[in-house]
Every structure is written in structure tokens, then in C-alpha cells.
Design an enzyme around this catalytic site. Sequence first.
Site, PDB file in Angstrom:
ATOM      1  N   GLU A  57     -11.849 -24.919   2.099  1.00 27.99           N
ATOM      2  CA  GLU A  57     -12.102 -26.367   2.142  1.00 27.99           C
ATOM      3  C   GLU A  57     -13.597 -26.631   1.988  1.00 27.99           C
ATOM      4  OE1 GLU A  57     -10.491 -24.464   4.284  1.00 27.99           O
ATOM      5  OE2 GLU A  57      -9.208 -25.604   5.625  1.00 27.99           O
ATOM      6  N   CYS A  80      -9.123 -25.544   9.839  1.00 30.13           N
ATOM      7  CA  CYS A  80      -9.481 -25.034  11.175  1.00 30.13           C
ATOM      8  C   CYS A  80     -10.310 -26.058  11.929  1.00 30.13           C
ATOM      9  CB  CYS A  80     -10.225 -23.713  11.062  1.00 30.13           C
ATOM     10  SG  CYS A  80     -11.950 -23.923  10.575  1.00 30.13           S
ATOM     11  N   TRP A 174       5.560  12.416 -11.546  1.00 27.62           N
ATOM     12  CA  TRP A 174       5.863  11.074 -11.089  1.00 27.62           C
ATOM     13  C   TRP A 174       7.303  10.716 -11.434  1.00 27.62           C
ATOM     14  CZ3 TRP A 174       2.270   9.574  -7.947  1.00 27.62           C
ATOM     15  CH2 TRP A 174       0.944   9.979  -8.148  1.00 27.62           C
ATOM     16  N   ARG A 188      -1.570  -1.472  -2.151  1.00 28.25           N
ATOM     17  CA  ARG A 188      -2.580  -0.752  -1.358  1.00 28.25           C
ATOM     18  C   ARG A 188      -3.857  -1.573  -1.228  1.00 28.25           C
ATOM     19  NH1 ARG A 188      -3.098   5.560  -3.216  1.00 28.25           N
ATOM     20  NH2 ARG A 188      -1.083   6.311  -2.491  1.00 28.25           N
ATOM     21  N   ASP A 204       1.266  16.622  -1.765  1.00 25.25           N
ATOM     22  CA  ASP A 204       0.729  15.822  -2.872  1.00 25.25           C
ATOM     23  C   ASP A 204      -0.797  15.704  -2.840  1.00 25.25           C
ATOM     24  OD1 ASP A 204       3.395  15.501  -3.287  1.00 25.25           O
ATOM     25  OD2 ASP A 204       3.484  13.384  -2.695  1.00 25.25           O
ATOM     26  N   ARG A 211      -6.516   1.761  -6.169  1.00 26.51           N
ATOM     27  CA  ARG A 211      -7.219   1.787  -7.459  1.00 26.51           C
ATOM     28  C   ARG A 211      -6.541   0.766  -8.378  1.00 26.51           C
ATOM     29  NH1 ARG A 211      -6.215   6.912  -5.735  1.00 26.51           N
ATOM     30  NH2 ARG A 211      -4.628   7.408  -7.271  1.00 26.51           N
ATOM     31  N   GLU A 303       4.202   4.884   2.776  1.00 26.72           N
ATOM     32  CA  GLU A 303       4.696   5.527   1.555  1.00 26.72           C
ATOM     33  C   GLU A 303       5.434   6.773   2.030  1.00 26.72           C
ATOM     34  OE1 GLU A 303       1.618   5.992  -1.365  1.00 26.72           O
ATOM     35  OE2 GLU A 303       1.013   3.907  -1.211  1.00 26.72           O
ATOM     36  N   SER A 311      12.590   7.669  10.002  1.00 25.17           N
ATOM     37  CA  SER A 311      11.944   7.252  11.239  1.00 25.17           C
ATOM     38  C   SER A 311      11.661   5.744  11.246  1.00 25.17           C
ATOM     39  CB  SER A 311      10.640   8.054  11.357  1.00 25.17           C
ATOM     40  OG  SER A 311       9.825   7.565  12.353  1.00 25.17           O
TER      41      SER A 311
HETATM   42  N1  LIG Z   1       9.249   9.276  -4.226  1.00 26.84           N
HETATM   43  C1  LIG Z   1       8.462   8.740  -3.323  1.00 26.84           C
HETATM   44  O1  LIG Z   1       8.273   7.510  -3.305  1.00 26.84           O
HETATM   45  C2  LIG Z   1       7.792   9.620  -2.336  1.00 26.84           C
HETATM   46  C3  LIG Z   1       6.900   9.039  -1.413  1.00 26.84           C
HETATM   47  C4  LIG Z   1       6.307   9.879  -0.477  1.00 26.84           C
HETATM   48  C5  LIG Z   1       6.607  11.231  -0.479  1.00 26.84           C
HETATM   49  N2  LIG Z   1       7.449  11.737  -1.393  1.00 26.84           N
HETATM   50  C6  LIG Z   1       7.785  13.151  -1.411  1.00 26.84           C
HETATM   51  O2  LIG Z   1       8.474  13.443  -0.203  1.00 26.84           O
HETATM   52  C7  LIG Z   1       8.210  14.791   0.152  1.00 26.84           C
HETATM   53  C8  LIG Z   1       7.777  14.849   1.618  1.00 26.84           C
HETATM   54  O3  LIG Z   1       8.752  14.225   2.419  1.00 26.84           O
HETATM   55  P1  LIG Z   1       9.216  14.830   3.781  1.00 26.84           P
HETATM   56  O4  LIG Z   1      10.401  14.092   4.211  1.00 26.84           O
HETATM   57  O5  LIG Z   1       9.325  16.303   3.635  1.00 26.84           O
HETATM   58  O6  LIG Z   1       8.000  14.605   4.726  1.00 26.84           O
HETATM   59  P2  LIG Z   1       7.105  13.371   5.190  1.00 26.84           P
HETATM   60  O7  LIG Z   1       7.958  12.223   5.569  1.00 26.84           O
HETATM   61  O8  LIG Z   1       5.981  13.183   4.255  1.00 26.84           O
HETATM   62  O9  LIG Z   1       6.475  14.032   6.516  1.00 26.84           O
HETATM   63  C9  LIG Z   1       7.326  14.444   7.534  1.00 26.84           C
HETATM   64  C10 LIG Z   1       6.544  15.172   8.576  1.00 26.84           C
HETATM   65  O10 LIG Z   1       5.633  14.286   9.212  1.00 26.84           O
HETATM   66  C11 LIG Z   1       5.594  14.568  10.590  1.00 26.84           C
HETATM   67  N3  LIG Z   1       6.048  13.426  11.418  1.00 26.84           N
HETATM   68  C12 LIG Z   1       5.627  13.126  12.643  1.00 26.84           C
HETATM   69  N4  LIG Z   1       6.179  12.060  13.136  1.00 26.84           N
HETATM   70  C13 LIG Z   1       6.974  11.611  12.214  1.00 26.84           C
HETATM   71  C14 LIG Z   1       7.806  10.515  12.187  1.00 26.84           C
HETATM   72  N5  LIG Z   1       7.888   9.622  13.162  1.00 26.84           N
HETATM   73  N6  LIG Z   1       8.529  10.339  11.094  1.00 26.84           N
HETATM   74  C15 LIG Z   1       8.412  11.202  10.071  1.00 26.84           C
HETATM   75  N7  LIG Z   1       7.623  12.271  10.055  1.00 26.84           N
HETATM   76  C16 LIG Z   1       6.905  12.470  11.126  1.00 26.84           C
HETATM   77  C17 LIG Z   1       6.501  15.746  10.850  1.00 26.84           C
HETATM   78  O11 LIG Z   1       5.650  16.854  10.821  1.00 26.84           O
HETATM   79  P3  LIG Z   1       5.950  18.219  11.645  1.00 26.84           P
HETATM   80  O12 LIG Z   1       6.896  18.937  10.773  1.00 26.84           O
HETATM   81  O13 LIG Z   1       4.626  18.850  11.785  1.00 26.84           O
HETATM   82  O14 LIG Z   1       6.552  17.801  12.947  1.00 26.84           O
HETATM   83  C18 LIG Z   1       7.442  15.687   9.675  1.00 26.84           C
HETATM   84  O15 LIG Z   1       7.980  16.934   9.349  1.00 26.84           O
HETATM   85  C19 LIG Z   1       7.119  15.283  -0.764  1.00 26.84           C
HETATM   86  O16 LIG Z   1       7.705  16.070  -1.771  1.00 26.84           O
HETATM   87  C20 LIG Z   1       6.561  14.029  -1.377  1.00 26.84           C
HETATM   88  O17 LIG Z   1       6.053  14.254  -2.660  1.00 26.84           O
HETATM   89  C21 LIG Z   1       8.071  10.960  -2.313  1.00 26.84           C
END
Ligand SMILES: NC(=O)c1ccc[n+]([C@@H]2O[C@H](COP(=O)([O-])OP(=O)(O)OC[C@H]3O[C@@H](n4cnc5c(N)ncnc54)[C@H](OP(=O)(O)O)[C@@H]3O)[C@@H](O)[C@H]2O)c1
Length: 389
Positions: A57, A80, A174, A188, A204, A211, A303, A311
Amino acid sequence: MNGWTKDQIGHMKTALRLARRGWGLVSPNPMVGAVVVKGKKIVATGWHTGPGQPHAEAAALQEAGRKAKGADLYVNLEPCNHYGRTGPCTEAIIRAGIDRVFYGSPDPNTVASGGAKALEEAGVEVHGGLLAEECFELNQFFFKWVITKVPFVIVKTAASLDGKTATSTGQSQWISSKAARNFGHHIRAGVDAVLVGRNTAAKDDPELSARPWGRRKMHRQPWRVVLDPGLKLSTKLKIFDPAMGGPTVIVCAKEKAPEKKMKQIVSMGHQVLVAPLTHTGILSIRWVVEELGRQGVQSVLIEPGATLADSALIEEPVVDLAHIFLAPKFIGGVKAPGMVGGLGQSELALAPEAEILKLGRKGPDLHITLRPACGFGGQADFEALCSLA
Ligand SMILES: NC(=O)c1ccc[n+]([C@@H]2O[C@H](COP(=O)([O-])OP(=O)(O)OC[C@H]3O[C@@H](n4cnc5c(N)ncnc54)[C@H](OP(=O)(O)O)[C@@H]3O)[C@@H](O)[C@H]2O)c1
């Protein structure tokens, strides 16, 4: 006022367009645009460019100068009424001799609210609620945080048509197209923090930086937040590189994290947050989100890999909005992770529901925007905000 005219709607749309220029610049403030109209002509415009800078404003009134006398002012948020880093907009409006003010959303911030009443008491005609829904949607991060002190949480995920987020060998870069990834960078750029799980950070090695394409330079980077209960991540990863800009926050569990590693991360200039575990033994994502809110973070982009998605969407639902990109390909494989991991629901009736808000495309990919049933921004939240007017 019921039955807004075409011109009035048009002027508020212009104010909203101006406000959107503040995406990624204004947090912890809202995005605001303003238009000064004399007769049928726009004589000045303004938008809020960031904390400590003139409000929309004030910027528009300054540009209007003497033309503001007897003019109308259109602004997406109630002006405000307090002395913050800048003076009250209500005083500037009264001083400039504005006849009528049209605004979209009331200001829920108790420190700054009361603008409409103050203007009316000074003899200015005030009309609230013009394009109220659009004005509410624009500033959901701000509204949710001001009202609840909990950040607005967005999830963004990319999957193949058969719902896979990585191959069985863990490859995920990707899955989606460049257009979808550009959109990810746009989100982001607008949020205060980006959050991932440990496995995504390890596999990753992402920068977690914004960006955005074809835009002005980023003046700040979102916080990088990584869930790493046992602090097992290598400090050689990009998220620990001080040259990245913006703070990195590593969330761990007292029961699992070695004190020496905690000290090492802190000595590198990063923050270590010690979070409680849920009954299933993972970090409480709800606690993490609420703690970020206590630290002033208004918006978080998650992400997630499949584990984190489980979770945040099922075990402790914290998500307000989800952007899902489906690439027109099939990855297949029973061992390839799907969008959401965990044990899954035993009964269909227990599956949390979501409302699809928008269906679109980014390049070749399908873009689904949805709000989980527990998410902020539905009709009840809109009405609660409107009731403040
Ligand atoms: N396509 C997509 O959009 C996308 C996006 C992101 C990632 N990805 C891919 O997904 C894969 C990784 O996924 P992921 O399921 O293995 O692992 P993640 O979700 O990246 O990480 C999981 C780890 O984080 C820790 N953690 C602690 N608290 C947590 C909570 N509340 N919820 C979840 N995790 C928690 C744990 O570690 P500890 O084991 O030490 O307890 C768990 O094993 C990679 O290959 C990545 O490239 C894909």
C-alpha cells in the site's frame, strides 16, 4: 458489498498478480500487492518486496502521490494498523486521502490487525472479501503459521505411472521431466525449508537448493533439513558444504546419535536437532515440523522417499498440500519402491483420503495437486479466517 463489478474484480486480480512477485522474497511476511484507481484508471501499483521494505500500500501510495486523493485502493490483505519495521498502512492511506479501500483477506496477525476498523473510524469506506478465496489461497503459508504456529507442509514426489519412485536398483534421477523438476525448484524458491530422509541424502547427494529458471537471482536459500537418527551421513555430502548458503539442520535421536558426531556437525556451523522417536522407533515428523515452526519456519517442502512419505502422510499426517508428478512410463518390479512405504493399511477404510484440487501437465508428466483430508486450507479454515473480518 455483494455483487462486485467486473472492474473491481479486475483490479483485485491485478493486485494479486503484483503480490505473487513476492514469492520467495517476503517470508515471514505475506505476499501483498496494491493498486490505486482513480475513476476507471489505474494510477499507481505497488508490491511488498521483503521484510523491512515498504508495504504494498505504501509503495503504491508513494507512486500515486497527489493522485491518491479521492482514489480507490485495492489490496489483497487488510491494511496493517501497527508500527513494525515500517509505519502503519492505515495512517498512510488516511493521509493520502483515499476514499475507498477494497481488500481480500482479513489479517489474522493480532499485532497488525484492526486496519479495516481504524480506516472506517477515520471516514474511509472499506469493503472486505473481494476475491476472498484467491487471496486466502495466495498466503496460506502465512495464515497457517500465524494462526497455529505450525508451518504449512507441502509434499512433492515424482513417480512412474505404476507408482514407482525409484527402480529396484535405487535409481530415481530422473523419473520426471525437466518441466516438472523446474516446477519443483519454483516451490523450493518459495518455501522456508526443504526436508528429506537420510537415504535420499546419502543416495542422491542433493544440494536441496532452489534454482528457479528464468527468474531473478535467489536472495536466500531455504533451510536444508535432513532426518538422520543415528547421524550416519558423511559430512562430505553437499548438504554440509558451507558454500551452499542457508543453514543445514540435521535431526537425530538422542538414543542413536553419537555425541562426537553431533559436536562435529555443530562445529561445521550447522544445527543439530534432537527429536523424540515415535512408538514405531522413527523420528517424530510431527515434532520436527512443530519445532521448525517454533523457530519461525512458515513453510516446509518435503521431498520424500517411500519411508518418509509413509511417516508424513500416514503415520503422523502433517501434510497440507501434495504435488504428485506421474511420468508416462512403467518401471515395474516388486522390489522397486512405490510412493508410500511402511506397512500400509490393513483395511481400505483406514486409508487417509485426499481431495484433488487440480489436474494439469508439466511437459509430458501428469501433475496432480491434492490436499489430504487433514491438510490446512479447506473450507473450514477459509471460513475461520473470514470470521475475523
Ligand atoms: N521419486 C521421488 O520423487 C523421490 C524423492 C525422494 C527420494 N527418492 C528416492 O527414494 C529413495 C530413498 O527413499 P527411502 O524410503 O529409502 O528413504 P528416505 O525416506 O529418504 O529416508 C529414510 C530414512 O530416514 C530416516 N528417518 C528418520 N526418521 C524418519 C521418519 N520419520 N520418516 C522417514 N524416515 C526417517 C531413517 O534413517 P535410519 O535408517 O538411519 O533410521 C530412514 O531409514 C532414494 O532412491 C531416492 O532417490 C525419490
